[in-house]
Write an enzyme that holds these catalytic residues in place. Structure first.
Site, PDB file in Angstrom:
ATOM      1  N   ARG A  32     -10.929  15.898   7.515  1.00 18.74           N
ATOM      2  CA  ARG A  32     -11.685  16.316   6.318  1.00 18.74           C
ATOM      3  C   ARG A  32     -13.093  16.732   6.706  1.00 18.74           C
ATOM      4  NH1 ARG A  32     -10.628  10.875   3.364  1.00 18.74           N
ATOM      5  NH2 ARG A  32      -8.379  10.811   3.628  1.00 18.74           N
ATOM      6  N   HIS A  87     -12.784   3.175  -0.032  1.00 16.77           N
ATOM      7  CA  HIS A  87     -12.837   2.121   1.002  1.00 16.77           C
ATOM      8  C   HIS A  87     -13.569   0.888   0.497  1.00 16.77           C
ATOM      9  CE1 HIS A  87     -12.789   5.571   4.178  1.00 16.77           C
ATOM     10  NE2 HIS A  87     -11.560   5.105   4.025  1.00 16.77           N
ATOM     11  N   GLY A 141     -10.893   2.133  12.784  1.00 15.09           N
ATOM     12  CA  GLY A 141     -10.408   2.589  14.092  1.00 15.09           C
ATOM     13  C   GLY A 141     -11.481   3.037  15.077  1.00 15.09           C
ATOM     14  N   GLY A 170     -14.939   2.869  14.550  1.00 11.35           N
ATOM     15  CA  GLY A 170     -16.045   1.906  14.550  1.00 11.35           C
ATOM     16  C   GLY A 170     -15.750   0.667  15.378  1.00 11.35           C
ATOM     17  N   GLU A 171     -14.483   0.231  15.362  1.00  9.91           N
ATOM     18  CA  GLU A 171     -14.125  -0.993  16.079  1.00  9.91           C
ATOM     19  C   GLU A 171     -13.869  -0.755  17.571  1.00  9.91           C
ATOM     20  OE1 GLU A 171     -10.762  -2.746  13.995  1.00  9.91           O
ATOM     21  OE2 GLU A 171     -11.802  -2.447  12.094  1.00  9.91           O
ATOM     22  N   ASP A 223      -8.024  12.849  16.817  1.00  6.35           N
ATOM     23  CA  ASP A 223      -8.100  11.515  17.398  1.00  6.35           C
ATOM     24  C   ASP A 223      -9.249  11.457  18.412  1.00  6.35           C
ATOM     25  OD1 ASP A 223      -7.588   9.209  19.126  1.00  6.35           O
ATOM     26  OD2 ASP A 223      -5.713   9.053  17.997  1.00  6.35           O
ATOM     27  N   ARG A 233      -9.833   9.510  20.789  1.00  8.78           N
ATOM     28  CA  ARG A 233      -9.467   9.280  22.196  1.00  8.78           C
ATOM     29  C   ARG A 233      -9.246  10.613  22.904  1.00  8.78           C
ATOM     30  NH1 ARG A 233      -5.462   4.732  20.004  1.00  8.78           N
ATOM     31  NH2 ARG A 233      -5.478   6.279  18.354  1.00  8.78           N
ATOM     32  N   GLU A 285      -8.216  -4.960   5.279  1.00  6.87           N
ATOM     33  CA  GLU A 285      -8.064  -4.666   3.850  1.00  6.87           C
ATOM     34  C   GLU A 285      -6.919  -5.466   3.239  1.00  6.87           C
ATOM     35  OE1 GLU A 285      -8.420  -0.465   5.036  1.00  6.87           O
ATOM     36  OE2 GLU A 285      -9.311  -0.146   3.067  1.00  6.87           O
ATOM     37  N   ASN A 288       0.867  -1.176   0.000  1.00  4.41           N
ATOM     38  CA  ASN A 288       0.000   0.000   0.000  1.00  4.41           C
ATOM     39  C   ASN A 288       0.908   1.233   0.000  1.00  4.41           C
ATOM     40  OD1 ASN A 288      -1.815   2.021   0.476  1.00  4.41           O
ATOM     41  ND2 ASN A 288      -2.734   1.093   2.293  1.00  4.41           N
ATOM     42  N   GLY A 337     -12.886   5.443  10.277  1.00  2.00           N
ATOM     43  CA  GLY A 337     -11.476   5.556  10.660  1.00  2.00           C
ATOM     44  C   GLY A 337     -11.099   7.015  10.610  1.00  2.00           C
ATOM     45  N   ASN A 338      -9.828   7.304  10.357  1.00  2.00           N
ATOM     46  CA  ASN A 338      -9.446   8.697  10.190  1.00  2.00           C
ATOM     47  C   ASN A 338     -10.136   9.246   8.937  1.00  2.00           C
ATOM     48  OD1 ASN A 338      -8.167  10.902  11.209  1.00  2.00           O
ATOM     49  ND2 ASN A 338      -6.281  10.524  10.068  1.00  2.00           N
ATOM     50  N   GLY A 339     -10.116   8.434   7.864  1.00  2.00           N
ATOM     51  CA  GLY A 339     -11.028   8.663   6.730  1.00  2.00           C
ATOM     52  C   GLY A 339     -12.266   7.830   7.027  1.00  2.00           C
TER      53      GLY A 339
HETATM   54  P1  AMP Z   1      -8.007   4.092  11.089  1.00  2.00           P
HETATM   55  O1  AMP Z   1      -7.904   5.165  10.076  1.00  2.00           O
HETATM   56  O2  AMP Z   1      -9.027   3.049  10.785  1.00  2.00           O
HETATM   57  O3  AMP Z   1      -6.667   3.504  11.474  1.00  2.00           O
HETATM   58  O4  AMP Z   1      -8.543   4.800  12.436  1.00  2.00           O
HETATM   59  C1  AMP Z   1      -7.728   5.684  13.164  1.00  2.00           C
HETATM   60  C2  AMP Z   1      -8.575   6.456  14.162  1.00  2.00           C
HETATM   61  O5  AMP Z   1      -9.300   5.549  15.004  1.00  2.00           O
HETATM   62  C3  AMP Z   1      -7.737   7.277  15.140  1.00  2.00           C
HETATM   63  O6  AMP Z   1      -7.448   8.559  14.613  1.00  2.00           O
HETATM   64  C4  AMP Z   1      -8.659   7.393  16.342  1.00  2.00           C
HETATM   65  O7  AMP Z   1      -9.452   8.535  16.195  1.00  2.00           O
HETATM   66  C5  AMP Z   1      -9.545   6.168  16.273  1.00  2.00           C
HETATM   67  N1  AMP Z   1      -9.239   5.201  17.339  1.00  2.00           N
HETATM   68  C6  AMP Z   1      -8.284   4.264  17.378  1.00  2.00           C
HETATM   69  N2  AMP Z   1      -8.314   3.573  18.548  1.00  2.00           N
HETATM   70  C7  AMP Z   1      -9.309   4.111  19.284  1.00  2.00           C
HETATM   71  C8  AMP Z   1      -9.855   3.871  20.592  1.00  2.00           C
HETATM   72  N3  AMP Z   1      -9.362   2.921  21.382  1.00  2.00           N
HETATM   73  N4  AMP Z   1     -10.877   4.642  20.991  1.00  2.00           N
HETATM   74  C9  AMP Z   1     -11.377   5.606  20.201  1.00  2.00           C
HETATM   75  N5  AMP Z   1     -10.911   5.884  18.955  1.00  2.00           N
HETATM   76  C10 AMP Z   1      -9.897   5.154  18.506  1.00  2.00           C
END
Ligand code: AMP
Length: 404
Positions: A241, A180, A332, A334-335, A284, A286, A385, A7, A210-212
């Site tokens: 964004r 996605h 990120g 959602g999970e 983020d 968190r 992915e 990637n 996620g971030n996106g």
């Molecule tokens: P991704 O782009 O799927 O890797 O998601 C990244 C984003 O997921 C991060 O910027 C966080 O905002 C969010 N994230 C990751 N871990 C957690 C968590 N334990 N609790 C809340 N948000 C999280």
């Protein structure tokens, strides 16, 4: 067969070596700051320690060379020679209308990816550099292109056309493409599998947060609408964004800030979303949750606005599919973010779904959050992915081998 999944970003390169038989990750890693001082590679062999080394990487060729050196290294390596890599799967961001599925890469495919590069000027050129570098260093190894846009090519015209003069679609291919796709496809398949049903019998709404972030309506196995558009800027509020805004804001801000359209778009891509809306606290979730808990009103509003936008699209997609059977959270946020799932679910109760507070504490695992008998199942399915790319790569390579 070992499949190397690549990637490539403009200055980064993520990789995973996956055993297609067991579907286990043998090693994974990330090259960062390619083309800059201080370029480094972080490599993690399965069951081993994650280690970061500074390695000069003036370009992507050097990055691929560094990846191969790690994979075949006598101490942290996982294979003894390049001949143990059976195929390479490349994530390609934009396939335009040319690609509705993964394809074996040849000169014609490279030209076609080049042709649609103006639709993803930040991503496709980097993806192409990755392909060329791999071809040079691994001649004869089959390479497969897996497109983020391909899954959404089943959208009907009324979902993908913008209400602009039709000639712009005909002449410039301006339309909704969606992104996605590999994740929405993988997650909707896996959700059906977990429920012991056929995806073709279900109306699934996938929330890739996620971030996106994007939401997709998967109607009986086909993407019929998705929130991202011509580019990944449209739709949900994301980390940085803005998602949906009135397009007139662009010219309004150009006048107010005395800047170019590109500069405003840069603000929309990099300084907006949760970061912008929270008054600069963070992108983020968190950090934002912590700030909201400590009484920061801007963080609280940003979190609520995020949930509202997701809830709004879930409602819209339920309307498009004449109802919904499953709502799935992935990526990120959602999970991992139970409180955000709870906030979003407050907007979807009218569909007949609930969220069990105990199960909603679970992070990063496959779990059904709704109660047995709920009209709509709400669940979490972690996305993967890389595995999805490896599976599609294997399928294409096997089809080719069978045809010979
Ligand atoms: P991704 O782009 O799927 O890797 O998601 C990244 C984003 O997921 C991060 O910027 C966080 O905002 C969010 N994230 C990751 N871990 C957690 C968590 N334990 N609790 C809340 N948000 C999280």
């Amino acid at each position: 067969m070992n499949i190397l999944v690549i990637n490539c970003g403009s200055s980064s390169l993520k990789y995973q070596l996956i055993d297609s038989h067991s579907e286990k990750v043998i090693a994974k890693g990330l090259c960062e700051r390619i083309g800059s001082e201080g370029a480094c590679i972080t490599h993690t062999p399965a069951g081993g320690e994650k280690k970061t080394d500074t390695v000069p990487m003036p370009d992507h060729n050097a990055a691929i060379q560094a990846v191969i050196a790690k994979l075949t290294d006598s101490s942290v390596g996982v294979i003894t020679s390049l001949s143990q890599i059976g195929a390479v799967g490349h994530r390609i961001v934009h396939g335009g209308e040319k690609f509705n599925k993964a394809v074996l890469i040849d000169d014609e495919v490279i030209s076609a990816i080049e042709e649609v590069s103006d639709l993803a000027p930040l991503h496709n050129p980097a993806n192409l550099i990755g392909i060329r570098a791999c071809m040079k260093l691994m001649p004869g190894v089959p390479m497969v292109a897996v497109f983020d846009t391909a899954f959404h090519q089943t959208m009907p015209k009324e979902a993908y056309l913008y209400a602009l003069p039709l000639s712009y679609y005909r002449d410039y291919k301006i339309r909704r493409y969606g992104f996605h796709g590999t994740s929405h496809d993988y997650v909707s398949r896996r959700a059906a599998e977990i429920l012991g049903k056929k995806r073709e019998d279900l109306r699934i709404i996938v929330c890739h947060l996620g971030n996106g972030a994007s939401v997709t309506a998967v109607d009986h196995g086909r993407s019929i609408d998705t929130t991202m558009g011509l580019t990944p800027l449209e739709g949900l509020i994301m980390g940085t964004r803005c998602g949906d805004i009135d397009p007139a804001i662009i010219t309004f801000l150009m006048n107010k800030l005395h800047c170019s359209a590109e500069e405003v778009l840069n603000i929309c891509n990099k300084k907006s979303g949760m970061l912008g809306l929270s008054g600069g606290i963070s992108n983020d979730f968190r950090d934002l949750s912590k700030a909201a808990e400590q009484g920061n009103e801007d963080a609280e509003t940003a979190l609520q606005a995020y949930a509202l936008r997701v809830g709004k699209y879930i409602g819209a997609y339920a309307a498009e599919m004449d109802g919904a059977d499953v709502i799935v959270f992935t990526a990120g946020v959602g999970e991992n973010d139970g409180p955000m799932r709870r906030r979003i679910s407050n907007y979807t109760e009218f569909l007949g779904t609930s969220v069990d507070p105990e199960k909603n504490r679970i992070r990063g695992e496959e779990v059904i959050l709704s109660a047995p008998g709920d009209k709509v199942v709400t669940m979490v399915v972690p996305t993967n992915e890389e595995l999805a790319i490896a599976r599609q790569t294997l399928e294409i390579v096997e089809t080719k081998q069978n045809a010979v």
